[in-house]
Design a protein around this motif. Structure first.
Motif, PDB file in Angstrom:
ATOM      1  N   LYS A   1      -4.924   7.257   2.874  1.00 29.19           N
ATOM      2  CA  LYS A   1      -4.887   6.262   1.791  1.00 29.19           C
ATOM      3  C   LYS A   1      -6.105   6.396   0.890  1.00 29.19           C
ATOM      4  CE  LYS A   1      -5.709   1.852   2.596  1.00 29.19           C
ATOM      5  NZ  LYS A   1      -5.529   0.446   3.044  1.00 29.19           N
ATOM      6  N   ASN A   2      -7.287   6.561   1.489  1.00 29.42           N
ATOM      7  CA  ASN A   2      -8.515   6.685   0.705  1.00 29.42           C
ATOM      8  C   ASN A   2      -8.493   7.924  -0.181  1.00 29.42           C
ATOM      9  OD1 ASN A   2      -9.730   4.355   1.640  1.00 29.42           O
ATOM     10  ND2 ASN A   2     -10.704   5.379   3.373  1.00 29.42           N
ATOM     11  N   ILE A   3      -7.979   9.031   0.365  1.00 26.54           N
ATOM     12  CA  ILE A   3      -7.900  10.259  -0.432  1.00 26.54           C
ATOM     13  C   ILE A   3      -6.932  10.088  -1.594  1.00 26.54           C
ATOM     14  CG2 ILE A   3      -7.051  12.642  -0.391  1.00 26.54           C
ATOM     15  CD1 ILE A   3      -8.221  12.894   2.423  1.00 26.54           C
ATOM     16  N   LEU A   4      -5.752   9.519  -1.317  1.00 22.98           N
ATOM     17  CA  LEU A   4      -4.739   9.375  -2.361  1.00 22.98           C
ATOM     18  C   LEU A   4      -5.187   8.423  -3.468  1.00 22.98           C
ATOM     19  CD1 LEU A   4      -1.457   9.168  -0.243  1.00 22.98           C
ATOM     20  CD2 LEU A   4      -2.099  10.993  -1.832  1.00 22.98           C
TER      21      LEU A   4
ATOM     22  N   ASP B   1       0.819  -1.207   0.000  1.00 24.10           N
ATOM     23  CA  ASP B   1       0.000   0.000   0.000  1.00 24.10           C
ATOM     24  C   ASP B   1       0.854   1.259   0.000  1.00 24.10           C
ATOM     25  OD1 ASP B   1      -2.433  -1.231  -0.153  1.00 24.10           O
ATOM     26  OD2 ASP B   1      -2.898  -1.091   1.989  1.00 24.10           O
ATOM     27  N   TYR B   2       1.999   1.192   0.678  1.00 20.23           N
ATOM     28  CA  TYR B   2       2.881   2.355   0.720  1.00 20.23           C
ATOM     29  C   TYR B   2       3.370   2.705  -0.684  1.00 20.23           C
ATOM     30  CZ  TYR B   2       6.696   5.477   2.045  1.00 20.23           C
ATOM     31  OH  TYR B   2       7.531   6.559   2.161  1.00 20.23           O
ATOM     32  N   LYS B   3       3.672   1.697  -1.477  1.00 18.54           N
ATOM     33  CA  LYS B   3       4.109   1.935  -2.856  1.00 18.54           C
ATOM     34  C   LYS B   3       3.008   2.615  -3.658  1.00 18.54           C
ATOM     35  CE  LYS B   3       5.880  -0.325  -7.021  1.00 18.54           C
ATOM     36  NZ  LYS B   3       6.235  -1.621  -7.668  1.00 18.54           N
ATOM     37  N   LYS B   4       1.776   2.126  -3.523  1.00 23.04           N
ATOM     38  CA  LYS B   4       0.645   2.736  -4.244  1.00 23.04           C
ATOM     39  C   LYS B   4       0.428   4.177  -3.801  1.00 23.04           C
ATOM     40  CE  LYS B   4      -1.911  -1.642  -4.707  1.00 23.04           C
ATOM     41  NZ  LYS B   4      -3.139  -2.368  -4.260  1.00 23.04           N
ATOM     42  N   MET B   5       0.494   4.386  -2.493  1.00 24.21           N
ATOM     43  CA  MET B   5       0.299   5.735  -1.961  1.00 24.21           C
ATOM     44  C   MET B   5       1.409   6.672  -2.410  1.00 24.21           C
ATOM     45  SD  MET B   5      -0.968   4.604   1.851  1.00 24.21           S
ATOM     46  CE  MET B   5      -1.016   6.264   2.570  1.00 24.21           C
ATOM     47  N   SER B   6       2.635   6.150  -2.452  1.00 21.88           N
ATOM     48  CA  SER B   6       3.780   6.969  -2.877  1.00 21.88           C
ATOM     49  C   SER B   6       3.617   7.427  -4.320  1.00 21.88           C
ATOM     50  CB  SER B   6       5.083   6.183  -2.741  1.00 21.88           C
ATOM     51  OG  SER B   6       5.359   5.875  -1.397  1.00 21.88           O
ATOM     52  N   GLU B   7       3.196   6.502  -5.175  1.00 27.08           N
ATOM     53  CA  GLU B   7       3.009   6.849  -6.594  1.00 27.08           C
ATOM     54  C   GLU B   7       1.897   7.879  -6.753  1.00 27.08           C
ATOM     55  OE1 GLU B   7       2.255   3.063  -8.357  1.00 27.08           O
ATOM     56  OE2 GLU B   7       4.391   2.467  -8.375  1.00 27.08           O
TER      57      GLU B   7
END
Length: 287
Positions: free
Chosen positions: A190-193, A105-111
């Motif tokens: 996470k939901n916002i990103l 999830d951190y990778k998805k959020m980072s992108e």
């Protein structure tokens, strides 16, 4: 998604003059009665807007200039020091965002964060999620020229040698935010990103609602978005009650202008109703 955007609207919240007649509701209210020698004013603001959507009319400027002190939620005359203090209080010493969400999830959020904000998400990995949410919220306003109304109001006050004060301290605000558990904050981030287009639409709805200047409708929307409960209590109701004695003391001393997020004005526990219960007269004002 509504809850996440409402959270930012409250912490991060005059539109061009549309009405010629005295309104039944407004985001600008005159406070009088109960022995006040001169009226004070309460303005329900929005924390970020497009310049095209937010015009500070001469009428509104004059009401600020005709008072003797200006209050924002925070003391807005030294933004650099305030931002530095907030940043220090947002550092997480024993965890990171990555440790809370996991590598995938951190990778998805980072992108997503890089695409939205244009900065590496890693810069904020050691900060409480609200720091990143604040950065992302600035990108929900889809225009080139943004304006922070409280900052503009404080500048008008400063230019006319009117003291600029705050209803609460940075520590007070951080304590209110910290009452929302970090796990909940990071889930909201996470939901916002990962649903940023939906977040932008919700922000647009809130801004469109703000333009109609009905503080009870604004409050009802935000309250329903937060589903009541602890978030509304901590971020709105408790802060309103904490501000009330500061507001009353200030008005009794000298005419004052207060600018707070519009979500704080309406409802049974809103600033306006709390003042009514104290015996003050509240009158909506066209500006």
């Amino acid at each position: 998604m509504k809850k996440n955007v409402a959270f930012l609207f409250v912490l991060a919240a005059g539109i061009s003059t549309l009405f010629a007649q005295a309104p039944r509701s407004s985001v600008l209210w005159e406070v009088s009665g109960k022995g006040l020698k001169a009226p004070s004013y309460v303005f329900g603001t929005i924390h970020m807007a497009c310049k095209a959507d937010f015009t500070i009319s001469e009428s509104l400027k004059n009401r600020i200039k005709n008072t003797k002190q200006f209050y924002g939620e925070l003391k807005m005359d030294d933004l650099a020091s305030m931002q530095m203090e907030m940043a220090k209080k947002m550092i997480m010493k024993d965890r990171t965002i990555e440790s809370m969400v996991g590598a995938e999830d951190y990778k998805k959020m980072s992108e997503a964060f890089q695409n939205i904000v244009g900065m590496p998400f890693g810069l904020f990995n050691n900060f409480k999620p609200f720091m990143s949410m604040s950065m992302v919220s600035l990108k929900m306003i889809t225009c080139n020229d943004n304006i922070q109304p409280e900052t503009e109001f404080a500048k008008i006050a400063g230019d006319h040698k009117i003291p600029v004060l705050g209803l609460e301290t940075v520590e007070d605000e951080m304590n209110a935010i910290d009452k929302t558990p970090l796990d909940s904050q990071v889930n909201d981030l996470k939901n916002i990103l990962l649903n940023f287009d939906s977040s932008k639409l919700e922000m647009k709805k809130l801004i469109d609602l703000y333009k109609k200047r009905n503080i009870d409708h604004i409050y009802a929307y935000i309250s329903s978005s937060m589903n009541g409960g602890s978030i509304e209590k901590n971020l709105i109701i408790t802060r309103n009650r904490n501000w009330l004695p500061v507001i009353v003391k200030a008005m009794q001393a000298k005419p004052s202008f207060f600018a707070v997020g519009a979500g704080h004005l309406g409802g049974e526990n809103g600033v306006l109703n709390l003042l009514r219960k104290q015996g003050y007269k509240l009158t909506p004002v066209t500006f």
